[in-house]
Write an enzyme that holds these catalytic residues in place. Structure first.
Site, short mmCIF file in Angstrom:
data_model
loop_
_atom_site.label_atom_id
_atom_site.label_comp_id
_atom_site.label_asym_id
_atom_site.label_seq_id
_atom_site.Cartn_x
_atom_site.Cartn_y
_atom_site.Cartn_z
N SER A 12 1.11 -1.26 -0.09
CA SER A 12 -0.22 -0.19 -0.20
C SER A 12 0.80 1.87 0.18
CB SER A 12 -0.89 -0.11 1.08
OG SER A 12 -1.68 -0.84 0.96
N1 SAH Z 1 0.11 -5.78 4.15
C1 SAH Z 1 0.83 -5.91 2.79
C2 SAH Z 1 -0.39 -5.14 2.01
C3 SAH Z 1 -1.54 -6.98 1.04
S1 SAH Z 1 -1.42 -7.00 -0.40
C4 SAH Z 1 1.84 -5.16 2.63
O1 SAH Z 1 2.10 -4.08 3.52
O2 SAH Z 1 2.25 -5.49 1.99
C5 SAH Z 1 -3.49 -8.21 -0.17
C6 SAH Z 1 -2.66 -8.66 0.32
O3 SAH Z 1 -3.34 -10.06 1.44
C7 SAH Z 1 -1.72 -10.04 -0.63
O4 SAH Z 1 -0.59 -9.95 0.08
C8 SAH Z 1 -3.26 -11.01 -0.75
O5 SAH Z 1 -2.39 -11.95 -1.22
C9 SAH Z 1 -3.55 -11.23 0.64
N2 SAH Z 1 -4.82 -11.36 0.43
C10 SAH Z 1 -5.86 -12.07 -0.45
N3 SAH Z 1 -6.82 -12.46 0.49
C11 SAH Z 1 -6.33 -13.17 1.60
C12 SAH Z 1 -6.70 -13.90 2.24
N4 SAH Z 1 -8.21 -14.74 2.42
N5 SAH Z 1 -5.93 -14.33 3.77
C13 SAH Z 1 -4.78 -14.33 3.80
N6 SAH Z 1 -4.14 -13.61 3.34
C14 SAH Z 1 -4.86 -12.81 1.57
#
Ligand code: SAH
Length: 222
Positions: free
Chosen positions: A72
């Site tokens: 993000s």
């Molecule tokens: N917090 C992260 C950004 C996350 S992007 C950072 O600081 O970089 C969103 C993330 O959520 C992705 O890596 C994706 O794979 C994950 N995601 C999506 N659905 C999910 C689920 N049901 N459980 C765990 N992770 C999930």
């Protein structure tokens, strides 16, 4: 994204860029929590970005991290962290470890971070960076985060960093009395940040600013 002719930034350059990011992107937009600002000053965001894009680490936007996922924008990380109203002793649950950057910021502000990621490759990469930095109060689980992580509940704070139609029900149940939860909710392409507070059995929800996150894929997501 390869930048020809430009020497790779040194860690001093990164330090300067990070300080500039805190002032121009965070303070100027109204982030006030000193502890959050200090954590954003301290954590080397460039280490969470793929090597060929590190020069863009402190830009004012999200960046790709592989597997079709994104880290993000710094401002959104700071805003969501500030909304959690952390004071130092909390146990926090994060859904969507991704690059690990948000978890790293949280780890500087609380006693323990639990983070769930569905892509094993992202979880492994994030773990490597935590080890490199000596951040030892973050535990990652690979799986469907929409189920939460009941074993360690209740959590004083929960942060969801991928978007769902609504806050997954299991998370509401894993929120401690007095706890705060922040999550992007809405459609596939545009959402608002929702903040939920629990007081006893009463949950209050407010909708804040517009955001755009990648989808939360799972039983209680898309
Ligand atoms: N917090 C992260 C950004 C996350 S992007 C950072 O600081 O970089 C969103 C993330 O959520 C992705 O890596 C994706 O794979 C994950 N995601 C999506 N659905 C999910 C689920 N049901 N459980 C765990 N992770 C999930």
């Amino acid at each position: 994204m390869l930048r020809r002719g430009k020497a790779r930034s040194s860690s001093t350059d990164y330090d300067k860029e990070r300080e500039h990011m805190v002032e121009s992107q965070l303070m100027r937009r109204g982030i006030k929590d000193r502890r959050v600002l200090d954590a954003m000053r301290q954590v080397p965001r460039h280490l969470f970005i793929p090597k060929d894009m590190r020069d863009l680490a402190y830009c004012d936007g999200p960046l790709p991290i592989g597997q079709g996922q994104t880290i993000s924008q710094p401002y959104i990380v700071a805003l969501m962290t500030e909304l959690l109203e952390l004071t130092g002793q909390e146990k926090v649950l994060e859904l969507g470890t991704g690059s690990g950057y948000q978890a790293a910021i949280l780890s500087r502000l609380v006693s323990q971070v639990y983070s769930v990621e569905r892509h094993a490759t992202l979880a492994e990469q994030a773990e490597k960076v935590f080890t490199q930095l000596g951040y030892d109060n973050i535990v990652i689980s690979v799986g469907d985060g929409t189920l939460g992580w009941p074993e360690h509940s209740p959590y004083e704070a929960i942060i969801v960093t991928a978007a769902a139609p609504d806050v997954p029900q299991p998370l509401m149940e894993q929120l401690a009395d007095g706890g705060r939860l922040v999550a992007p909710v809405g459609s596939r392409w545009s959402q608002v940040l929702a903040k939920v507070k629990r007081q006893g059995e009463t949950l209050t929800k407010e909708h804040l600013t517009a955001v755009a996150f990648v989808p939360l894929v799972g039983k209680y997501g898309w």
